[in-house]
Design an enzyme around this catalytic site. Structure first.
Site, short mmCIF file in Angstrom:
data_model
loop_
_atom_site.label_atom_id
_atom_site.label_comp_id
_atom_site.label_asym_id
_atom_site.label_seq_id
_atom_site.Cartn_x
_atom_site.Cartn_y
_atom_site.Cartn_z
N HIS A 45 27.79 31.66 41.08
CA HIS A 45 28.14 30.32 40.61
C HIS A 45 29.65 30.24 40.43
CE1 HIS A 45 28.57 32.18 36.65
NE2 HIS A 45 27.34 32.67 36.78
N GLN A 173 29.44 51.61 35.55
CA GLN A 173 30.56 50.86 36.15
C GLN A 173 31.78 51.76 36.28
OE1 GLN A 173 31.18 46.72 35.09
NE2 GLN A 173 33.40 46.98 35.28
N LYS A 230 31.14 24.28 27.98
CA LYS A 230 31.26 25.47 28.81
C LYS A 230 31.62 25.12 30.25
CE LYS A 230 28.97 29.88 29.65
NZ LYS A 230 27.77 30.70 29.42
#
Length: 419
Positions: A45, A173, A230
């Site tokens: 997105h 990570q 947001k």
């Protein structure tokens, strides 16, 4: 401006581990850098755009970007910025999403460049076959518990709860950065501001494993909106990069509706317009804000970048048709996009008197009101005013046999769909 100066002017540097050292490295050699994208949905997105476009800026400046798809970490879940545990998705689902994300990333990065081609990597390649003993002995031993607990992504979850699974995310990570450092000579990781703890943990693992290694971390800021809502969210949900989830028209509308207080910041963040072009748009915004030149430039640049020139032309055509009322010029596909959120009614018959259709579709409450609206010129069929109370809607009034657009008053649109 050199690259770091431009990133600073654009407001794209939130934190950097060693700015002077990174500046020196970028001046002296072609640098390999990466950013990671976990497949937590079947599409990226617009919240992902800032790190993606920052990778693109580095590539345009002559450096080599790696887009890392988190086929493994996507199975674990990143606690960063989350108030509660993520739902774990099935392995097959994450694999499917990983492939979709690879395709989307290829729109922004040049994988066929002769000098510095971008690369796609998937951390499932090295984490998927890792056994637990090797993970604990070779990787886990490099992380002190106090060091991990001090990280914001963990600390913020201590009270609400964090599983060992998500607690381990930082280590995985970090292993990504180490593997890319070893295998691809990757010296820089970039990410959103919520990734600072994970990035610095990766640098620590590289230092402990490789000795006096020169690697760097850089974060881009969290994108905010001046009105406090947001970024990337609308009433209908998130703004996706997949046109099937967010149409090019909806995507265009999101950007063109940007608040005056945010538009120059977004032009710097997201577009590749020059400093001079953006400063000129800023002057126009101050002189004639009602013309919305900055918003138009932002919407055009972003829609073209994400969906292409043809989709941009289509989005503009839909917007202009809705503004002017000349909707009969639209194709069925354009109507599908532009009228996605308007009230609709499915009609299965052939011809139907307009008065009856207005009541059936709940556009008006009664036949009396329908006749009154038609007589007063408040009803439009496919952009054409109808004032005949005996009018009948026939196949001639169907656009490509699929839709009739009814407008009541100036702006209230309704869509009649036909099977």
């Amino acid at each position: 401006m050199d690259l770091l100066q431009e990133l600073e002017w654009r407001g794209l540097i939130n934190q950097v581990t060693d700015k002077e050292g990174l500046q020196k490295l970028l001046n002296e050699e072609k640098v390999t850098l990466y950013s990671g994208f976990d497949p937590t949905a079947d599409s990226l997105h617009i919240g992902h755009l800032l790190p993606i476009l920052t990778l693109r800026r580095f590539q345009l400046a002559g450096h080599r970007p790696i887009a890392l798809v988190g086929g493994a970490t996507g199975l674990i879940g990143d606690p960063s910025g989350k108030k509660s545990e993520r739902t774990l998705n099935a392995k097959e689902t994450v694999q499917q999403w990983s492939e979709r994300i690879k395709e989307q990333l290829s729109r922004f990065l040049d994988f066929d460049a002769k000098e510095n081609p971008a690369k796609i990597a998937n951390n499932y390649d090295w984490i998927g076959s890792l056994d637990v003993i090797t993970f604990l002995r070779d990787v886990g031993k490099n992380f002190g518990l106090n060091y991990m607990l001090a990280k914001e992504s963990v600390q913020s979850r201590i009270e609400t709860g964090i599983s060992f699974t998500e607690f381990s995310y930082m280590i995985l990570q970090s292993l990504d950065f180490l593997k890319l450092y070893q295998n691809e000579q990757c010296r820089l990781q970039i990410g959103g501001s919520d990734q600072w703890g994970n990035i610095t943990a990766g640098l620590e693992l590289i230092r402990k494993t490789e000795g006096d290694a020169k690697a760097f971390g850089l974060t881009v800021p969290l994108v905010t909106k001046a009105d406090g809502t947001k970024f990337g969210k609308t009433e209908s949900g998130a703004i996706w990069l997949d046109r099937e989830k967010t149409s090019p028209y909806e995507f265009y509308q999101f950007w063109i509706n940007t608040d005056d207080r945010d538009v120059i910041k977004y032009l710097k963040y997201f577009t590749f317009l020059s400093k001079e072009e953006i400063e000129e748009l800023e002057k126009q915004l101050q002189k004639a804000p009602e013309q919305r030149a900055a918003q138009k430039a932002l919407a055009e640049e972003m829609t073209k970048l994400v969906h292409g020139e043809e989709a941009l032309k289509q989005a503009i055509r839909i917007s202009e048709a809705l503004f002017s009322g000349s909707v009969s010029q639209l194709t069925a596909e354009e109507i599908e996009q532009g009228f996605k959120d308007v009230p609709s009614f499915e009609y299965k018959g052939e011809e139907v008197p307009l008065v009856e259709l207005l009541v059936m579709a709940k556009i008006v409450p009664s036949k009396r009101q329908a006749r009154e609206d038609i007589t007063n010129g408040a009803i439009y069929i496919n952009g054409e005013r109808i004032q005949d109370v005996n009018a009948v809607i026939t196949k001639e009034n169907r656009i490509e046999g699929r839709f009739t657009i009814i407008r009541r008053g100036k702006k209230k649109y309704y869509l009649i769909r036909y099977q």
